[in-house]
Design a protein around this motif. Structure first.
Motif, PDB file in Angstrom:
ATOM      1  N   THR A  48       6.689   1.036   6.136  1.00  0.00           N
ATOM      2  CA  THR A  48       7.904   1.779   5.786  1.00  0.00           C
ATOM      3  C   THR A  48       7.556   3.221   5.458  1.00  0.00           C
ATOM      4  O   THR A  48       8.223   4.161   5.906  1.00  0.00           O
ATOM      5  N   ILE A  49       6.489   3.409   4.694  1.00  0.00           N
ATOM      6  CA  ILE A  49       6.050   4.755   4.324  1.00  0.00           C
ATOM      7  C   ILE A  49       5.647   5.544   5.571  1.00  0.00           C
ATOM      8  O   ILE A  49       5.974   6.729   5.704  1.00  0.00           O
ATOM      9  N   ALA A  50       4.970   4.890   6.503  1.00  0.00           N
ATOM     10  CA  ALA A  50       4.553   5.567   7.732  1.00  0.00           C
ATOM     11  C   ALA A  50       5.740   6.034   8.558  1.00  0.00           C
ATOM     12  O   ALA A  50       5.633   6.987   9.337  1.00  0.00           O
ATOM     13  N   ALA A  51       6.890   5.365   8.395  1.00  0.00           N
ATOM     14  CA  ALA A  51       8.085   5.716   9.167  1.00  0.00           C
ATOM     15  C   ALA A  51       8.928   6.805   8.504  1.00  0.00           C
ATOM     16  O   ALA A  51       9.884   7.300   9.116  1.00  0.00           O
ATOM     17  N   LEU A  52       8.589   7.193   7.277  1.00  0.00           N
ATOM     18  CA  LEU A  52       9.325   8.265   6.605  1.00  0.00           C
ATOM     19  C   LEU A  52       8.948   9.623   7.194  1.00  0.00           C
ATOM     20  O   LEU A  52       7.813   9.820   7.623  1.00  0.00           O
ATOM     21  N   PRO A  53       9.879  10.567   7.188  1.00  0.00           N
ATOM     22  CA  PRO A  53       9.521  11.918   7.642  1.00  0.00           C
ATOM     23  C   PRO A  53       8.564  12.583   6.658  1.00  0.00           C
ATOM     24  O   PRO A  53       8.441  12.155   5.502  1.00  0.00           O
ATOM     25  N   SER A  54       7.879  13.614   7.096  1.00  0.00           N
ATOM     26  CA  SER A  54       6.974  14.347   6.213  1.00  0.00           C
ATOM     27  C   SER A  54       7.779  15.081   5.148  1.00  0.00           C
ATOM     28  O   SER A  54       8.992  15.246   5.260  1.00  0.00           O
ATOM     29  N   GLY A  55       7.085  15.491   4.108  1.00  0.00           N
ATOM     30  CA  GLY A  55       7.741  16.261   3.053  1.00  0.00           C
ATOM     31  C   GLY A  55       8.058  15.459   1.814  1.00  0.00           C
ATOM     32  O   GLY A  55       8.749  15.958   0.911  1.00  0.00           O
ATOM     33  N   TYR A  56       7.567  14.219   1.732  1.00  0.00           N
ATOM     34  CA  TYR A  56       7.763  13.401   0.543  1.00  0.00           C
ATOM     35  C   TYR A  56       6.420  13.051  -0.088  1.00  0.00           C
ATOM     36  O   TYR A  56       5.407  12.878   0.603  1.00  0.00           O
ATOM     37  N   HIS A  57       6.446  12.933  -1.392  1.00  0.00           N
ATOM     38  CA  HIS A  57       5.322  12.423  -2.165  1.00  0.00           C
ATOM     39  C   HIS A  57       5.657  10.965  -2.504  1.00  0.00           C
ATOM     40  O   HIS A  57       6.736  10.678  -3.011  1.00  0.00           O
ATOM     41  N   ILE A  58       4.763  10.028  -2.203  1.00  0.00           N
ATOM     42  CA  ILE A  58       5.046   8.608  -2.353  1.00  0.00           C
ATOM     43  C   ILE A  58       4.146   8.001  -3.414  1.00  0.00           C
ATOM     44  O   ILE A  58       2.931   8.214  -3.424  1.00  0.00           O
ATOM     45  N   ILE A  59       4.757   7.215  -4.299  1.00  0.00           N
ATOM     46  CA  ILE A  59       4.023   6.377  -5.240  1.00  0.00           C
ATOM     47  C   ILE A  59       4.489   4.942  -5.019  1.00  0.00           C
ATOM     48  O   ILE A  59       5.686   4.647  -5.125  1.00  0.00           O
ATOM     49  N   ALA A  60       3.564   4.048  -4.684  1.00  0.00           N
ATOM     50  CA  ALA A  60       3.863   2.623  -4.546  1.00  0.00           C
ATOM     51  C   ALA A  60       3.025   1.876  -5.571  1.00  0.00           C
ATOM     52  O   ALA A  60       1.794   2.012  -5.595  1.00  0.00           O
ATOM     53  N   VAL A  61       3.675   1.098  -6.421  1.00  0.00           N
ATOM     54  CA  VAL A  61       2.994   0.457  -7.538  1.00  0.00           C
ATOM     55  C   VAL A  61       2.791  -1.028  -7.269  1.00  0.00           C
ATOM     56  O   VAL A  61       3.646  -1.693  -6.693  1.00  0.00           O
ATOM     57  N   ASP A  62       1.625  -1.530  -7.666  1.00  0.00           N
ATOM     58  CA  ASP A  62       1.424  -2.970  -7.794  1.00  0.00           C
ATOM     59  C   ASP A  62       2.063  -3.374  -9.114  1.00  0.00           C
ATOM     60  O   ASP A  62       1.586  -2.985 -10.191  1.00  0.00           O
ATOM     61  N   GLN A  63       3.136  -4.128  -9.051  1.00  0.00           N
ATOM     62  CA  GLN A  63       3.795  -4.513 -10.289  1.00  0.00           C
ATOM     63  C   GLN A  63       2.865  -5.350 -11.170  1.00  0.00           C
ATOM     64  O   GLN A  63       1.894  -5.956 -10.701  1.00  0.00           O
ATOM     65  N   LEU A  64       3.189  -5.396 -12.445  1.00  0.00           N
ATOM     66  CA  LEU A  64       2.414  -6.167 -13.407  1.00  0.00           C
ATOM     67  C   LEU A  64       2.215  -7.593 -12.895  1.00  0.00           C
ATOM     68  O   LEU A  64       3.158  -8.232 -12.433  1.00  0.00           O
ATOM     69  N   GLY A  65       0.968  -8.052 -12.931  1.00  0.00           N
ATOM     70  CA  GLY A  65       0.659  -9.397 -12.477  1.00  0.00           C
ATOM     71  C   GLY A  65       0.458  -9.532 -10.983  1.00  0.00           C
ATOM     72  O   GLY A  65       0.150 -10.611 -10.493  1.00  0.00           O
ATOM     73  N   HIS A  66       0.624  -8.449 -10.247  1.00  0.00           N
ATOM     74  CA  HIS A  66       0.551  -8.459  -8.788  1.00  0.00           C
ATOM     75  C   HIS A  66      -0.559  -7.522  -8.311  1.00  0.00           C
ATOM     76  O   HIS A  66      -0.944  -6.579  -9.012  1.00  0.00           O
ATOM     77  N   GLY A  67      -1.020  -7.758  -7.084  1.00  0.00           N
ATOM     78  CA  GLY A  67      -1.977  -6.847  -6.489  1.00  0.00           C
ATOM     79  C   GLY A  67      -3.201  -6.635  -7.364  1.00  0.00           C
ATOM     80  O   GLY A  67      -3.804  -7.578  -7.871  1.00  0.00           O
ATOM     81  N   ARG A  68      -3.507  -5.372  -7.605  1.00  0.00           N
ATOM     82  CA  ARG A  68      -4.679  -5.013  -8.395  1.00  0.00           C
ATOM     83  C   ARG A  68      -4.334  -4.618  -9.819  1.00  0.00           C
ATOM     84  O   ARG A  68      -5.177  -4.111 -10.551  1.00  0.00           O
ATOM     85  N   SER A  69      -3.101  -4.863 -10.225  1.00  0.00           N
ATOM     86  CA  SER A  69      -2.691  -4.599 -11.604  1.00  0.00           C
ATOM     87  C   SER A  69      -3.111  -5.745 -12.526  1.00  0.00           C
ATOM     88  O   SER A  69      -3.476  -6.829 -12.067  1.00  0.00           O
ATOM     89  N   GLY A  70      -3.035  -5.473 -13.830  1.00  0.00           N
ATOM     90  CA  GLY A  70      -3.430  -6.463 -14.821  1.00  0.00           C
ATOM     91  C   GLY A  70      -2.586  -7.722 -14.758  1.00  0.00           C
ATOM     92  O   GLY A  70      -1.424  -7.693 -14.341  1.00  0.00           O
ATOM     93  N   LYS A  71      -3.172  -8.831 -15.186  1.00  0.00           N
ATOM     94  CA  LYS A  71      -2.526 -10.136 -15.119  1.00  0.00           C
ATOM     95  C   LYS A  71      -2.220 -10.658 -16.528  1.00  0.00           C
ATOM     96  O   LYS A  71      -3.130 -11.067 -17.252  1.00  0.00           O
ATOM     97  N   PRO A  72      -0.956 -10.631 -16.931  1.00  0.00           N
ATOM     98  CA  PRO A  72      -0.592 -11.224 -18.215  1.00  0.00           C
ATOM     99  C   PRO A  72      -0.577 -12.747 -18.118  1.00  0.00           C
ATOM    100  O   PRO A  72      -0.810 -13.316 -17.045  1.00  0.00           O
ATOM    101  N   ASP A  73      -0.301 -13.413 -19.221  1.00  0.00           N
ATOM    102  CA  ASP A  73      -0.255 -14.876 -19.208  1.00  0.00           C
ATOM    103  C   ASP A  73       0.982 -15.401 -18.492  1.00  0.00           C
ATOM    104  O   ASP A  73       0.959 -16.495 -17.926  1.00  0.00           O
ATOM    105  N   SER A  74       2.068 -14.633 -18.530  1.00  0.00           N
ATOM    106  CA  SER A  74       3.325 -15.073 -17.923  1.00  0.00           C
ATOM    107  C   SER A  74       4.168 -13.853 -17.564  1.00  0.00           C
ATOM    108  O   SER A  74       4.042 -12.790 -18.181  1.00  0.00           O
ATOM    109  N   LEU A  75       5.037 -14.032 -16.575  1.00  0.00           N
ATOM    110  CA  LEU A  75       5.996 -12.993 -16.197  1.00  0.00           C
ATOM    111  C   LEU A  75       7.419 -13.545 -16.236  1.00  0.00           C
ATOM    112  O   LEU A  75       8.305 -13.038 -15.550  1.00  0.00           O
ATOM    113  N   SER A  76       7.628 -14.579 -17.041  1.00  0.00           N
ATOM    114  CA  SER A  76       8.959 -15.181 -17.097  1.00  0.00           C
ATOM    115  C   SER A  76       9.980 -14.267 -17.776  1.00  0.00           C
ATOM    116  O   SER A  76      11.181 -14.413 -17.540  1.00  0.00           O
TER     117      SER A  76
END
Length: 296
Positions: A48-76
């Motif tokens: 999706t980011i690759a399909a955006l036109p130039s001229g934007y600054h992009i931040i994509a976050v790994d939400q808590l407990g996902h990807g390379r972010s920290g893992k809490p005991d629960s996300l309920s």
């Protein structure tokens, strides 16, 4: 934005854990904040980011407990997602944001925008996990939630390689609906080295993913929705009656059709040819709607 190349991986310390996020483009340009769905990660947005036109600054976050972010005991408790996204926005001093959230990521953005609307220009909610208002009445006590009751907690969590995961998923519904390069990104960045021995494990542990699903009624979004005056674009996917195989199909939209009328300044586009995983099916179309803002 293909000329932007590979993103920079960064860390943001929050409370006693940390959030991983990826950054593309020039920080002096307008920022688009991308927040993924349950069980996914920031790099699912790559196409999706690759399909955006130039001229934007992009931040994509790994939400808590996902990807390379920290893992809490629960996300309920879904307040955790809203608070962590809000903390990132404030900590990075983001302003004039275009907030883009998919599914639970859209819910987290609604929470953050309610607390700090002055930091956002507008929101694009991609099939948000905001269902009919009656669902949120009489929510369960968080201490009574048992993620082990959800079948997602029993997802396979041991893989030899991302390629093996891709092969296992590519012909399975709903992954078979996805563009193959997006599915490869999901597998490539959705695994981490196993804690013990060789191989890989899911970057969002099955127990944590299940806890998100079990806690989806923990935050009533409607008081927040009613307060948000920002321009909001809602992209709504196929419903259970739109030629799908089962009512409880992850491919179906969880978005209440009346949601746009509750916001004070929202437009909705129903896209019945796409499933709930619309950024994975048609990233080019989603990029166009991000740039367009309010759907006409």
């Amino acid at each position: 934005m293909s000329e932007a190349g590979e993103p920079t991986e960064k860390r943001f310390q929050w409370d006693e854990t940390n959030l991983c996020y990826f950054e593309w483009g020039n920080p002096h340009d307008q920022t688009i904040l991308m927040v993924h769905a349950t069980g996914f990660h920031a790099r699912c947005w790559d196409k999706t980011i690759a399909a955006l036109p130039s001229g934007y600054h992009i931040i994509a976050v790994d939400q808590l407990g996902h990807g390379r972010s920290g893992k809490p005991d629960s996300l309920s408790d879904w307040r955790l997602m809203g608070k962590s996204v809000g903390a990132l926005v404030a900590g990075l001093d983001c302003k004039n944001l275009i907030g883009v959230g998919h599914s639970m990521g859209a819910h987290a953005l609604v929470q953050a925008a309610d607390v700090m609307p002055e930091r956002f220009e507008r929101l694009v909610l991609v099939d948000p996990t905001i269902t009919e208002p009656e669902i949120y009445r009489n929510p369960p006590d968080l201490k009574d939630i048992d993620p082990n009751q959800n079948p997602v907690s029993r997802r396979r969590n041991s893989w030899d390689s991302p390629e093996a995961m891709f092969t296992a998923f590519k012909d399975r519904h709903p992954f078979s609906l996805w563009q193959t390069d997006v599915l490869m990104d999901y597998c490539q960045y959705g695994l981490l080295p196993a804690d013990e021995g060789d191989g890989f494990m899911l970057a969002c542990p099955p127990y944590l993913e299940a806890s998100v699903y079990e806690g989806f009624r923990s935050v009533d979004p409607y008081p927040l929705v009613k307060r948000i005056a920002l321009p909001v674009a809602i992209l709504r996917a196929q419903m259970a009656g739109d030629d799908v195989t089962a009512v409880r199909d992850f491919a179906n939209s969880p978005t209440w059709p009346g949601l746009a009328d509750i916001f004070s300044n929202a437009r909705e586009l129903h896209i019945p040819e796409l499933s709930h995983f619309m950024p994975m099916q048609d990233p080019n179309q989603i990029a166009r709607h991000i740039v367009a803002g309010l759907v006409r």
